[in-house]
Design a protein around this motif. Structure first.
Motif, PDB file in Angstrom:
ATOM      1  N   LEU A 183       2.717   0.640  -1.372  1.00  0.00           N
ATOM      2  CA  LEU A 183       1.880   0.790  -2.565  1.00  0.00           C
ATOM      3  C   LEU A 183       0.550   0.054  -2.414  1.00  0.00           C
ATOM      4  CD1 LEU A 183       4.685   0.270  -5.230  1.00  0.00           C
ATOM      5  CD2 LEU A 183       3.537   2.434  -4.704  1.00  0.00           C
ATOM      6  N   GLU A 184       0.613  -1.143  -1.854  1.00  0.00           N
ATOM      7  CA  GLU A 184      -0.610  -1.937  -1.680  1.00  0.00           C
ATOM      8  C   GLU A 184      -1.580  -1.257  -0.716  1.00  0.00           C
ATOM      9  OE1 GLU A 184      -1.999  -6.553  -0.756  1.00  0.00           O
ATOM     10  OE2 GLU A 184       0.101  -5.960  -0.488  1.00  0.00           O
ATOM     11  N   GLU A 185      -1.053  -0.674   0.354  1.00  0.00           N
ATOM     12  CA  GLU A 185      -1.917  -0.017   1.344  1.00  0.00           C
ATOM     13  C   GLU A 185      -2.665   1.161   0.723  1.00  0.00           C
ATOM     14  OE1 GLU A 185      -2.486  -1.435   3.968  1.00  0.00           O
ATOM     15  OE2 GLU A 185      -0.726  -2.254   4.968  1.00  0.00           O
ATOM     16  N   ILE A 186      -2.070   1.781  -0.304  1.00  0.00           N
ATOM     17  CA  ILE A 186      -2.688   2.945  -0.945  1.00  0.00           C
ATOM     18  C   ILE A 186      -3.552   2.559  -2.136  1.00  0.00           C
ATOM     19  CG2 ILE A 186      -2.168   5.036  -2.286  1.00  0.00           C
ATOM     20  CD1 ILE A 186       0.277   5.438  -0.461  1.00  0.00           C
ATOM     21  N   LEU A 187      -3.110   1.593  -2.936  1.00  0.00           N
ATOM     22  CA  LEU A 187      -3.720   1.343  -4.246  1.00  0.00           C
ATOM     23  C   LEU A 187      -4.649   0.134  -4.307  1.00  0.00           C
ATOM     24  CD1 LEU A 187      -0.563   2.033  -6.457  1.00  0.00           C
ATOM     25  CD2 LEU A 187      -2.510   3.557  -6.079  1.00  0.00           C
ATOM     26  N   GLY A 191      -6.239  -2.269   0.990  1.00  0.00           N
ATOM     27  CA  GLY A 191      -5.247  -1.505   1.725  1.00  0.00           C
ATOM     28  C   GLY A 191      -5.864  -0.573   2.757  1.00  0.00           C
ATOM     29  N   LYS A 192      -5.152  -0.331   3.852  1.00  0.00           N
ATOM     30  CA  LYS A 192      -5.696   0.473   4.955  1.00  0.00           C
ATOM     31  C   LYS A 192      -5.821   1.951   4.608  1.00  0.00           C
ATOM     32  CE  LYS A 192      -1.228   0.896   7.381  1.00  0.00           C
ATOM     33  NZ  LYS A 192      -0.510   0.577   8.654  1.00  0.00           N
ATOM     34  N   TRP A 193      -5.096   2.421   3.566  1.00  0.00           N
ATOM     35  CA  TRP A 193      -5.183   3.829   3.174  1.00  0.00           C
ATOM     36  C   TRP A 193      -5.936   4.005   1.851  1.00  0.00           C
ATOM     37  CZ3 TRP A 193       0.719   3.629   4.025  1.00  0.00           C
ATOM     38  CH2 TRP A 193       0.998   3.730   5.394  1.00  0.00           C
ATOM     39  N   TYR A 194      -6.524   2.950   1.357  1.00  0.00           N
ATOM     40  CA  TYR A 194      -7.179   3.001   0.048  1.00  0.00           C
ATOM     41  C   TYR A 194      -8.399   3.908   0.079  1.00  0.00           C
ATOM     42  CZ  TYR A 194      -9.837   1.560  -4.072  1.00  0.00           C
ATOM     43  OH  TYR A 194     -10.540   1.553  -5.241  1.00  0.00           O
ATOM     44  N   LYS A 195      -8.510   4.754  -0.941  1.00  0.00           N
ATOM     45  CA  LYS A 195      -9.702   5.564  -1.165  1.00  0.00           C
ATOM     46  C   LYS A 195      -9.913   5.670  -2.672  1.00  0.00           C
ATOM     47  CE  LYS A 195      -9.208   8.393   3.014  1.00  0.00           C
ATOM     48  NZ  LYS A 195      -8.946   9.759   3.533  1.00  0.00           N
TER      49      LYS A 195
END
Length: 405
Positions: A183-187, A191-195
């Motif tokens: 969740l942290e990587e996205i939100l 995070g490495k996947w955050y956009k």
């Protein structure tokens, strides 16, 4: 003499009750037999490898049965006690858990989510408007599912799958990570996947948009608020009180020998997988165990539930959204997005429950608010065009028999 008359009346009442019970039992057995035969005929179309069904009321499971195979190659039958993941019906358990935590004074649905999170989650388009737990639970949080959810959220049970099909988005077992990290990587902006596009340009609370990530975040917040793992909390407050002994959130929590294989089609076995964001769709159960849960939901709706207070059940089933929360609304009988309770779908036609779909999985669970009869269908095969027709035929047959039962 009056005493003898009273005894005679009592004997008459007892005999009538015995006669009615025996007659009802005979009729009910006949209905069950007819339903069983009709479902066998539908199964014979052979577009679904295995499925199980249940029909319940507010007191008991009226009918539960499996059809076809849980392992076609090994001729292993699918029964009402066969277990498998049930996809998004799992989200309704998050709703129950949140309301139980609120009863215990651990959180409030209208709390801002950042009160509990170890990392900040804000909509960058509306940085000064906090997202609340209630918004997560009604899919109005403005959090959208990114591509990383599908691309990184499914992880193989084992690396070597001996010929079973591995979907292109199934990650290797060593790529598993804690749900909170996912969740942290996205939100989180760190995070490495955050956009930024993970967040809608509609402000929190404005619009309904179904979100798996938001559902998982609600379960993670519950862990932080209660200082208890979501798995342990739901086991303690839902599964154990309802005697759902064949239910769990992971392969390790259940008797895996009872687990159905999943199929991409009737010939192609899928590799077993788990979900990193497991609360949104990873519950493993049987139609019989899930039937116990649906009995409780109907009882709770009727004011007689065991695991939540009357007020909590009213909140669970209360229609939380308005026309303004939608651009368009689907008014079909079993559309679970016409309105929302607390992670509980509400249709325009008096049906409450949830649908579910994942690789090799299709599920329905609803109860009729007028008749207080509920139905469950769990399928172990990806549905193609003909499979969808068979699924609909099974559901329609359950509808036909629910009034008779």
């Amino acid at each position: 003499m009056e005493h003898n008359k009273n005894i005679t009346k009592l004997i008459t009442v007892i005999l009538l009750n015995i006669w009615f019970s025996q007659s009802y039992g005979q009729v009910n057995n006949s209905i069950n037999e007819n339903l069983n035969n009709d479902l066998e005929e539908i199964y014979a179309r052979d577009h679904i490898n295995g499925f199980s069904v249940a029909i319940v009321n507010h007191q008991d499971i009226l009918f539960a049965k499996g059809f076809g195979y849980s392992d076609r190659q090994e001729n292993k039958k699918y029964s009402e006690n066969t277990i498998q993941n049930i996809a998004s019906i799992s989200k309704t358990f998050i709703g129950i858990a949140l309301l139980k935590a609120q009863e215990l004074g651990k959180l409030n649905l209208d709390d801002a989510i950042n009160k509990y999170l170890p990392f900040k989650v804000i909509n960058p388009h509306f940085p000064n408007i906090p997202i609340t737990i209630r918004q997560l639970a009604t899919h109005t949080s403005s959090i959208q599912d990114p591509s990383q959810y599908e691309r990184n959220g499914y992880v193989l049970k084992v690396e070597n799958n001996e010929g079973a099909k591995v979907n292109s988005n199934f990650r290797l077992p060593n790529e598993i990570m804690p749900q909170g990290q996912f969740l942290e990587e996205i939100l989180s902006p760190k995070g490495k996947w955050y956009k930024k596009k993970v967040f809608s340009k509609k402000k929190p609370g404005d619009k309904f948009e179904y979100s798996n990530i938001a559902a998982g975040l609600a379960a993670f917040i519950l862990e932080k608020a209660t200082d208890e793992l979501f798995i342990e909390f739901t086991t303690q407050h839902i599964f154990k009180p309802l005697k759902m002994s064949s239910t769990g959130w992971s392969f390790e929590d259940v008797d895996f020998s009872k687990h159905s294989k999943l199929y991409q089609d009737t010939e192609t076995e899928l590799a077993f997988y788990r979900l990193i964001n497991y609360p949104d769709g990873g519950l493993i159960t049987s139609s019989y165990d899930l039937g116990k849960y649906l009995v409780e939901l109907i009882s709770g709706y009727s004011g007689n539930g065991k695991i939540l207070t009357t007020d909590s059940y009213k909140e669970l089933f209360k229609a939380q959204l308005k026309d303004k929360n939608y651009d368009t609304r689907n008014e079909s009988v079993y559309n679970d997005e016409y309105n929302m309770g607390i992670f509980m779908g509400i249709s325009a036609k008096g049906q409450i429950g949830h649908t579910g779909g994942d690789p090799g999985v299709a599920t329905h669970m609803f109860f009729n608010t007028e008749t207080k009869i509920g139905k469950i269908l769990i399928v172990n095969t990806e549905l193609d065009k003909e499979g969808i027709k068979e699924f609909i035929s099974i559901w329609q047959k359950l509808e036909e028999f629910e009034g008779k039962l």
